[in-house]
Design a protein around this motif. Structure first.
Motif, PDB file in Angstrom:
ATOM      1  N   LEU A   5      54.551  61.071  30.014  1.00 24.58           N
ATOM      2  CA  LEU A   5      56.001  60.862  30.132  1.00 24.58           C
ATOM      3  C   LEU A   5      56.767  62.063  29.581  1.00 24.58           C
TER       4      LEU A   5
ATOM      5  N   VAL B 231      51.931  55.627  36.361  1.00 28.12           N
ATOM      6  CA  VAL B 231      53.171  54.860  36.176  1.00 28.12           C
ATOM      7  C   VAL B 231      54.123  55.624  35.249  1.00 28.12           C
ATOM      8  N   ALA B 232      53.577  56.222  34.199  1.00 25.55           N
ATOM      9  CA  ALA B 232      54.419  56.992  33.258  1.00 25.55           C
ATOM     10  C   ALA B 232      55.096  58.153  33.985  1.00 25.55           C
TER      11      ALA B 232
ATOM     12  N   ARG C 121      57.931  56.916  35.998  1.00 28.76           N
ATOM     13  CA  ARG C 121      59.071  56.622  35.103  1.00 28.76           C
ATOM     14  C   ARG C 121      59.838  57.891  34.765  1.00 28.76           C
TER      15      ARG C 121
ATOM     16  N   MET D 178      57.831  47.324  39.401  1.00 27.14           N
ATOM     17  CA  MET D 178      58.896  48.304  39.201  1.00 27.14           C
ATOM     18  C   MET D 178      59.950  48.259  40.302  1.00 27.14           C
TER      19      MET D 178
END
Ligand SMILES: CC(=O)SCCNC(=O)CCNC(=O)[C@H](O)C(C)(C)COP(=O)(O)OP(=O)(O)OC[C@H]1O[C@@H](n2cnc3c(N)ncnc32)[C@H](O)[C@@H]1OP(=O)(O)O
Ligand SMILES: CC(=O)C(=O)O
Length: 535
Positions: free
Chosen positions: A188, A219-220, A223, A256
């Motif tokens: 991230l 997924v990070a 994001r 999400m």
């Protein structure tokens, strides 16, 4: 525009995994299937690697892909070689794909120790190759190999390699966690830094699963603003595999809220398809698509999901093409038994003596080594017996098996005899088989066929043996699980004994017995035994 593009590398990075090999035709079939499912990019292979991949791209150009773009994969030009003269780059263009993906080095260690060249030459290799491919009208995906390790070692060096790709005109910069050792919070943070430093070129993510974080890291990155996720179906790939698309896709879409696939309910079928084509076993515990992903065993959980499925299900299984399953075992309560009975069309009341008795019997038998999870057939017989809707098809008097090994080179002989009664008619048969269990099965059928010709339809499709440890000074036992089929339905039955032949006998008899109960032929037969004709 889609919020996140799905890039499948099953046909390239997936095949770098042990035990995952695909023929050229396999690759074509999977490519068509991925396209139908709605994947945006399909990386078909590395033409510079082997003739199969060259042929794949030749044949794939004839596919009528409705949605996906094909990508050919390769590396930057070699050090100290002009890009136009690099044969591997030439093969990338000859693959004639709309997209070309090249990987380059982000980690200084790899530049100096693996490529054995200079930092400047590495950046030139990246820039030149991307530019050349752009000049040849390709959409260019730049895979920044070891980006996170490179960044942690030297942010300036790693970012400079990305800038070289962006200057060359790359359409997307894909940050790769090649060794799979990065944590989601690092992904991230580093992705956020990349976005700040190079705002003009979008980034994507390519992760490996060495810390079981391939999906979490992808997924990070999303994001942090990533627009492309690379992965493989079922997570196939080198070492522990790649980011698993069958997990990350439903997370993006269902958790999400990012619309990445139009018909997500095709997900489980896609997963099974790739396993089948690659001849790999299905991973039952796979999230979302695994056979047991929505299987409930604990009695309290079964009781709750019956009232309200979402009490123990994080999504509706149908959304990914899966379904709820209820298992019966020693951990069951009456709810498990009732649901199974209902599935079988048998009526059991909660709190009734019969329901309690079936449950007690299941627990006692599991304690004695039985397992009903995969033996729905034996469970059905147990319920039928308790409900009084069971009729005994025959009485066994004895069976006998033998294995004869000859010293004169004659083939060994496996033989079985069976003595039984149907009503008051006795049968005494003998049969030979490939093994003693096979001989026993044949002798039993031979004895029953005159009374129940329907059993010709039944065949044994699987036979599994497991040794169960003895305890409290008892001997070890054998559990035999048999799967049978009549061509339309299949059912599992189980037998347990200290003797493998007896355990097999119990499972085989249950199998035939259940078939006859279901066919409902017993009542007519008992009134109509062929005794006169056979006397
Ligand atoms: C992270 C990834 O998954 S990247 C993809 C990895 N996949 C594969 O390697 C599978 C396909 N590979 C192959 O078929 C072969 O390795 C080939 C055909 C590509 C190359 O085979 P060979 O020419 O015999 O070389 P070999 O595999 O021994 O070594 C790789 C060479 O590529 C060079 N190389 C590695 N990365 C790069 C790069 N990004 N750009 C340019 N050259 C590179 C290495 O320095 C090495 O050359 P050197 O020994 O002269 O230093
Ligand atoms: C490019 C690639 O496959 C990797 O870095 O893992």
């Amino acid at each position: 525009m889609k919020p996140v593009f799905l890039y499948d590398t099953t046909l390239r990075d997936g095949t770098q995994g042990e035990g995952f090999q695909l023929s050229m035709l396999d690759k074509l079939r999977i490519a068509e299937r991925l396209d139908r499912f709605g994947i945006d990019y399909i990386e078909g292979g590395w033409p510079g690697s082997n003739p199969k991949d060259i042929e794949f791209f030749r044949e794939a150009s004839k596919l009528d892909l409705k949605h996906a773009k094909l990508a050919a994969f390769g590396s930057t030009r070699r050090a100290d070689l002009a890009v136009e003269e690099d044969p591997q780059v030439r093969l990338l263009l000859e693959a004639s794909t709309p997209v070309v993906t090249i990987f380059g080095k982000s980690w200084e260690l790899h530049v100096t120790e693996v490529l054995r060249t200079t930092v400047e030459e590495n950046q030139a290799m990246i820039r030149d190759t991307v530019r050349y491919l752009k000049e040849n009208d390709r959409e260019v995906v730049y895979d920044a190999e070891h980006f996170f390790d490179g960044y942690k070692d030297s942010p300036e060096h790693a970012l400079a390699t990305l800038e070289a790709a962006a200057e060359g005109g790359a359409d997307v910069l894909v940050l790769c966690d090649t060794n799979g050792g990065t944590l989601p919070e690092e992904v991230l943070e580093i992705c956020t830094k990349v976005k700040e430093r190079i705002p003009g070129t979008p980034f994507g993510i390519h992760t490996h699963n060495d810390c079981e974080l391939g999906v979490a890291n992808a997924v990070a990155a999303v994001r942090a603003g990533g627009i492309q996720v690379q992965g493989t179906v079922n997570g196939y790939g080198e070492r522990t595999g790649n980011c698993n698309l069958t997990s990350v896709i439903p997370i993006l879409q269902l958790k999400m809220g990012l619309e990445v696939i139009p018909a997500l309910e095709g997900l489980q079928a896609l997963s099974y398809f790739v396993d089948d084509v690659s001849n790999n076993p299905h991973f039952a515990r796979a999230p979302f698509v695994g056979r047991t992903a929505f299987a409930h065993k604990g009695g309290m959980h079964v009781n709750a999901v019956q009232k309200l499925a979402r009490s123990y299900e994080h999504i509706e299984p149908q959304r990914v093409g899966n379904s709820q399953q209820i298992l019966v075992s020693e951990l069951s309560g009456q709810s498990n038994i009732l649901i199974k009975a209902e599935e079988l069309g048998l009526k059991l009341e909660k709190g009734s003596d019969e329901a309690k008795s079936v449950l007690t019997r299941v627990k006692e038998m599991e304690n004695a080594g039985y397992s009903f999870e995969a033996a729905g057939g034996s469970l059905e017989l147990l319920i039928r017996r308790e409900l009084g809707s069971y009729e005994k098809p025959f009485d066994l008097k004895e069976f006998h098996t033998s294995y004869r090994l000859y010293r004169d080179g004659h083939q060994p002989v496996c033989e079985a005899t069976v003595k039984l009664y149907v009503g008051d008619v006795g049968e005494y048969t003998v049969a030979e088989g490939h093994g003693v269990v096979n001989a026993l099965d044949k002798a039993l059928r031979k004895a029953l066929l005159p009374f129940y010709p329907e059993i010709e339809e039944v065949s044994l499709t699987d036979y599994k043996v497991r040794i169960i440890d003895g305890h409290d000074n008892t001997a070890a036992k054998t559990r035999v699980l048999v799967v049978s089929s009549d061509g339309e339905h299949s059912w599992g039955t189980v037998g347990v004994s200290e003797n493998i032949i007896e355990a097999s006998w119990i499972a085989i008899v249950d199998s035939i017995d259940l078939f006859l109960q279901r066919r409902g032929v017993l009542a007519t037969k008992s009134a109509d035994t062929p005794s006169a004709a056979r006397a």
